[in-house]
Scaffold this motif. Structure first.
Motif, PDB file in Angstrom:
ATOM      1  N   THR A 124       1.275  -1.062   0.066  1.00 17.46           N
ATOM      2  CA  THR A 124       0.006   0.060   0.356  1.00 17.46           C
ATOM      3  C   THR A 124       0.535   0.877   0.147  1.00 17.46           C
ATOM      4  O   THR A 124       0.881   2.219  -0.873  1.00 17.46           O
ATOM      5  CB  THR A 124      -0.454   0.088   0.970  1.00 17.46           C
ATOM      6  OG1 THR A 124      -1.830  -0.700   0.853  1.00 17.46           O
ATOM      7  CG2 THR A 124      -1.668   1.048   1.689  1.00 17.46           C
ATOM      8  N   GLY A 125       1.886   1.349   0.592  1.00 15.67           N
ATOM      9  CA  GLY A 125       2.583   2.522   0.565  1.00 15.67           C
ATOM     10  C   GLY A 125       2.896   2.855  -0.408  1.00 15.67           C
ATOM     11  O   GLY A 125       3.457   3.802  -1.279  1.00 15.67           O
ATOM     12  N   SER A 145       2.342   2.128  -3.825  1.00 11.24           N
ATOM     13  CA  SER A 145       1.619   1.976  -4.898  1.00 11.24           C
ATOM     14  C   SER A 145       0.613   2.784  -4.421  1.00 11.24           C
ATOM     15  O   SER A 145      -0.007   3.859  -4.906  1.00 11.24           O
ATOM     16  CB  SER A 145       0.607   0.867  -4.288  1.00 11.24           C
ATOM     17  OG  SER A 145      -0.258   0.641  -3.543  1.00 11.24           O
ATOM     18  N   SER A 146       0.380   2.975  -3.234  1.00 12.48           N
ATOM     19  CA  SER A 146      -1.096   4.309  -3.047  1.00 12.48           C
ATOM     20  C   SER A 146      -0.114   6.305  -1.897  1.00 12.48           C
ATOM     21  O   SER A 146      -0.596   7.068  -1.568  1.00 12.48           O
ATOM     22  CB  SER A 146      -1.808   4.005  -1.819  1.00 12.48           C
ATOM     23  OG  SER A 146      -2.637   3.203  -2.727  1.00 12.48           O
ATOM     24  N   GLY A 147       0.992   5.327  -1.693  1.00 11.23           N
ATOM     25  CA  GLY A 147       1.926   6.448  -0.661  1.00 11.23           C
ATOM     26  C   GLY A 147       1.698   6.452   0.360  1.00 11.23           C
ATOM     27  O   GLY A 147       1.381   5.833   1.547  1.00 11.23           O
ATOM     28  N   SER A 148       2.966   7.356   1.074  1.00  8.00           N
ATOM     29  CA  SER A 148       2.655   7.217   2.565  1.00  8.00           C
ATOM     30  C   SER A 148       1.562   8.021   3.755  1.00  8.00           C
ATOM     31  O   SER A 148       1.502   7.100   4.239  1.00  8.00           O
ATOM     32  CB  SER A 148       4.174   8.034   2.920  1.00  8.00           C
ATOM     33  OG  SER A 148       4.088   9.360   3.203  1.00  8.00           O
ATOM     34  N   HIS A 149       1.045   8.761   2.610  1.00  4.97           N
ATOM     35  CA  HIS A 149      -0.017   9.386   3.625  1.00  4.97           C
ATOM     36  C   HIS A 149      -1.157   7.483   3.405  1.00  4.97           C
ATOM     37  O   HIS A 149      -1.910   8.258   4.638  1.00  4.97           O
ATOM     38  CB  HIS A 149      -0.700  10.763   3.438  1.00  4.97           C
ATOM     39  CG  HIS A 149      -1.846  11.038   3.510  1.00  4.97           C
ATOM     40  ND1 HIS A 149      -1.583  12.214   4.424  1.00  4.97           N
ATOM     41  CD2 HIS A 149      -2.796  10.972   3.318  1.00  4.97           C
ATOM     42  CE1 HIS A 149      -2.211  12.930   4.720  1.00  4.97           C
ATOM     43  NE2 HIS A 149      -3.813  12.498   4.173  1.00  4.97           N
ATOM     44  N   GLY A 173       5.488   2.105   4.878  1.00  9.36           N
ATOM     45  CA  GLY A 173       4.570   0.639   4.660  1.00  9.36           C
ATOM     46  C   GLY A 173       5.074  -0.148   5.676  1.00  9.36           C
ATOM     47  O   GLY A 173       4.578  -0.653   6.422  1.00  9.36           O
ATOM     48  N   ALA A 174       6.697   0.132   5.779  1.00 15.58           N
ATOM     49  CA  ALA A 174       7.151  -1.032   6.527  1.00 15.58           C
ATOM     50  C   ALA A 174       7.278  -0.777   7.860  1.00 15.58           C
ATOM     51  O   ALA A 174       6.536  -1.767   8.749  1.00 15.58           O
ATOM     52  CB  ALA A 174       8.502  -0.953   6.616  1.00 15.58           C
ATOM     53  N   PHE A 175       7.184   0.399   8.448  1.00 15.33           N
ATOM     54  CA  PHE A 175       6.959   0.812   9.746  1.00 15.33           C
ATOM     55  C   PHE A 175       5.047   0.715  10.204  1.00 15.33           C
ATOM     56  O   PHE A 175       5.232  -0.163  11.308  1.00 15.33           O
ATOM     57  CB  PHE A 175       7.124   2.294   9.934  1.00 15.33           C
ATOM     58  CG  PHE A 175       7.050   2.971  11.487  1.00 15.33           C
ATOM     59  CD1 PHE A 175       7.664   3.274  12.966  1.00 15.33           C
ATOM     60  CD2 PHE A 175       6.065   4.232  12.061  1.00 15.33           C
ATOM     61  CE1 PHE A 175       8.131   3.360  14.089  1.00 15.33           C
ATOM     62  CE2 PHE A 175       5.203   4.737  12.605  1.00 15.33           C
ATOM     63  CZ  PHE A 175       6.724   4.065  14.079  1.00 15.33           C
ATOM     64  N   GLN A 176       4.403   1.185   9.395  1.00 11.15           N
ATOM     65  CA  GLN A 176       2.866   0.790   9.803  1.00 11.15           C
ATOM     66  C   GLN A 176       3.048  -0.540  10.097  1.00 11.15           C
ATOM     67  O   GLN A 176       2.108  -1.299  10.716  1.00 11.15           O
ATOM     68  CB  GLN A 176       1.967   1.717   8.797  1.00 11.15           C
ATOM     69  CG  GLN A 176       1.796   3.013   9.078  1.00 11.15           C
ATOM     70  CD  GLN A 176       2.418   3.631   9.884  1.00 11.15           C
ATOM     71  OE1 GLN A 176       1.092   2.958  10.966  1.00 11.15           O
ATOM     72  NE2 GLN A 176       2.450   4.777   9.529  1.00 11.15           N
ATOM     73  N   GLY A 177       3.370  -1.784   9.017  1.00  9.06           N
ATOM     74  CA  GLY A 177       3.441  -2.894   8.779  1.00  9.06           C
ATOM     75  C   GLY A 177       3.400  -3.688   9.514  1.00  9.06           C
ATOM     76  O   GLY A 177       2.860  -4.669  10.449  1.00  9.06           O
ATOM     77  N   LEU A 178       4.826  -2.857  10.833  1.00  7.54           N
ATOM     78  CA  LEU A 178       4.804  -3.714  12.845  1.00  7.54           C
ATOM     79  C   LEU A 178       4.351  -3.071  13.174  1.00  7.54           C
ATOM     80  O   LEU A 178       3.733  -4.242  13.824  1.00  7.54           O
ATOM     81  CB  LEU A 178       6.477  -3.229  12.924  1.00  7.54           C
ATOM     82  CG  LEU A 178       7.538  -2.701  11.951  1.00  7.54           C
ATOM     83  CD1 LEU A 178       8.625  -2.542  12.367  1.00  7.54           C
ATOM     84  CD2 LEU A 178       8.330  -4.971  11.742  1.00  7.54           C
ATOM     85  N   LEU A 179       3.399  -2.534  13.380  1.00  6.90           N
ATOM     86  CA  LEU A 179       2.271  -1.661  13.782  1.00  6.90           C
ATOM     87  C   LEU A 179       0.887  -3.249  13.874  1.00  6.90           C
ATOM     88  O   LEU A 179       0.729  -3.635  14.649  1.00  6.90           O
ATOM     89  CB  LEU A 179       1.913  -0.675  14.121  1.00  6.90           C
ATOM     90  CG  LEU A 179       3.048   0.468  14.319  1.00  6.90           C
ATOM     91  CD1 LEU A 179       2.110   2.235  14.182  1.00  6.90           C
ATOM     92  CD2 LEU A 179       3.086  -0.035  16.281  1.00  6.90           C
ATOM     93  N   VAL A 180       1.068  -2.981  12.301  1.00 10.11           N
ATOM     94  CA  VAL A 180      -0.510  -3.515  11.611  1.00 10.11           C
ATOM     95  C   VAL A 180      -0.152  -5.290  12.313  1.00 10.11           C
ATOM     96  O   VAL A 180      -1.359  -6.083  12.265  1.00 10.11           O
ATOM     97  CB  VAL A 180      -1.088  -3.623  10.661  1.00 10.11           C
ATOM     98  CG1 VAL A 180      -2.356  -4.297   9.502  1.00 10.11           C
ATOM     99  CG2 VAL A 180      -1.091  -2.322  10.586  1.00 10.11           C
ATOM    100  N   ALA A 181       0.888  -5.906  11.944  1.00 11.47           N
ATOM    101  CA  ALA A 181       0.696  -6.907  12.426  1.00 11.47           C
ATOM    102  C   ALA A 181       1.602  -7.322  13.830  1.00 11.47           C
ATOM    103  O   ALA A 181       1.403  -8.471  13.553  1.00 11.47           O
ATOM    104  CB  ALA A 181       2.174  -7.711  11.293  1.00 11.47           C
ATOM    105  N   ALA A 182       1.404  -6.768  14.291  1.00 16.63           N
ATOM    106  CA  ALA A 182       1.512  -7.104  15.840  1.00 16.63           C
ATOM    107  C   ALA A 182       0.842  -7.897  17.192  1.00 16.63           C
ATOM    108  O   ALA A 182       1.187  -8.944  16.985  1.00 16.63           O
ATOM    109  CB  ALA A 182       1.708  -5.507  17.033  1.00 16.63           C
TER     110      ALA A 182
END
Length: 327
Positions: free
Chosen positions: A58-59, A61-65, A281-290
């Motif tokens: 998502t990061g 293809s659609s950007g950080s925002h 996306g990688a940073f947010q992925g750590l939170l989402v996958a927690a």
């Protein structure tokens, strides 16, 4: 030794051999069943990947925002996804492209008379582009073609096998897959196809998008329904259910106010923007996958086997092996 004693000894030996053979068959059957079943620990691996990989894509293809908005909403995404999927299906049946923006607000006006336009925050729409891109197509393929297929397969395989916590963690990952199309409708991609293949091509694009969002919404609702039914058996289940519904209503309203569906996205071209999207996306992925990671680390290794042994098991179908490893 007389003939009678010899016959009795022979019969006893045959009987013992028969029982030994039966025990061996039972042990073999038990081992076959055990080695062809994923352990609770290994069963959670693909759900960890679903949240992490989904946010990175998502990061990119659609950007950080957009990926930041997705990670904010993915804990309570069900009602937003259901509303937008209904809007997309409604538009397709009316032979319209679900462009979002004012088109979406007019759709809401038929059911909800409180005007959200005045509250709409321009922050989401700042510095946007209305062009198609290769990374945008990648994001659409992942959300529209890949994710519904793998999520339906996972639900079928894990309906009665996954724990309550894993089902909830998986629902978060499904939200990550479905939410991007509720922010950027990508109607411009359908219009680009329409310029090549005519109106039927543009309509087919919209129909596929609507079908995928609806499918993911269905999977998400089913998984949350299974979680709710299992929590109902616990003492705090009703309280947790009520709190989740309240937060879902709150999240849905404010996400539609501040990030309603639009046919546009922030520019993700150029090395710096692509890198920023991937890192975010990688940073947010750590939170989402927690949550899925927590379930995996707390789950036992038995009964069943690890992922490597499961993939070598001859009693497992190819699609079961795919479900075990693919995000």
């Amino acid at each position: 030794m007389n003939n009678s004693t010899l016959a009795n000894t022979t019969l006893l030996d045959l009987d013992a051999t028969k029982h030994a053979f039966a025990d061996m068959v039972n042990i073999t059957t038990l081992n076959s069943t055990t080695t062809c079943a994923l352990s609770p620990h290994a069963r959670a691996v693909s759900s960890v990947l679903t949240g992490f990989v989904g946010t990175i894509l998502t990061g990119l293809s659609s950007g950080s925002h957009v990926v930041s908005m997705v990670s904010w909403i993915c804990w309570f995404p069900s009602l937003r996804i259901v509303i937008v999927s209904f809007y997309q299906v409604y538009s397709v049946f009316r032979l319209d492209l679900p462009e979002g923006g004012e088109h979406f607000f007019k759709f809401l006006d038929q059911f909800y008379h409180h005007d959200l336009r005045g509250w709409h925050n321009e922050f989401f729409r700042g510095a946007v582009v209305a062009q198609v891109s290769f990374l945008g197509w990648m994001g659409w393929i992942y959300t529209t073609l890949y994710s519904p297929t793998i999520q339906v397969m996972w639900l079928q395989e894990n309906w009665g096998e996954a724990s309550t916590g894993l089902k909830f963690a998986r629902a978060i990952g499904v939200g990550v897959a479905a939410l991007p199309s509720t922010f950027d409708t990508r109607a411009r991609y359908g219009q680009a196809l329409g310029r090549i293949g005519g109106w039927p091509a543009a309509w087919l694009f919209a129909a596929l998008t609507a079908a995928s969002t609806t499918t993911l919404a269905g999977v998400l609702v089913i998984e949350l329904g299974l979680v709710a039914s299992e929590l109902a058996e616990s003492a705090q289940g009703d309280v947790i259910f009520v709190l989740y519904v309240v937060y879902t209503l709150f999240w849905t309203y404010h996400s539609l106010v501040f990030a309603s569906p639009h046919d546009e996205a922030k520019d993700v071209s150029g090395g710096v923007r692509i890198l920023a999207g991937a890192v975010t996306g990688a940073f947010q992925g750590l939170l989402v996958a927690a949550p899925a990671f927590g379930v995996m680390m707390s789950a036992p290794d038995h009964p069943g086997v690890g992922l490597s042994a499961y993939l070598r098991c001859e009693g497992t179908t190819w699609w079961q092996k795919l479900v075990a490893i693919l995000p």
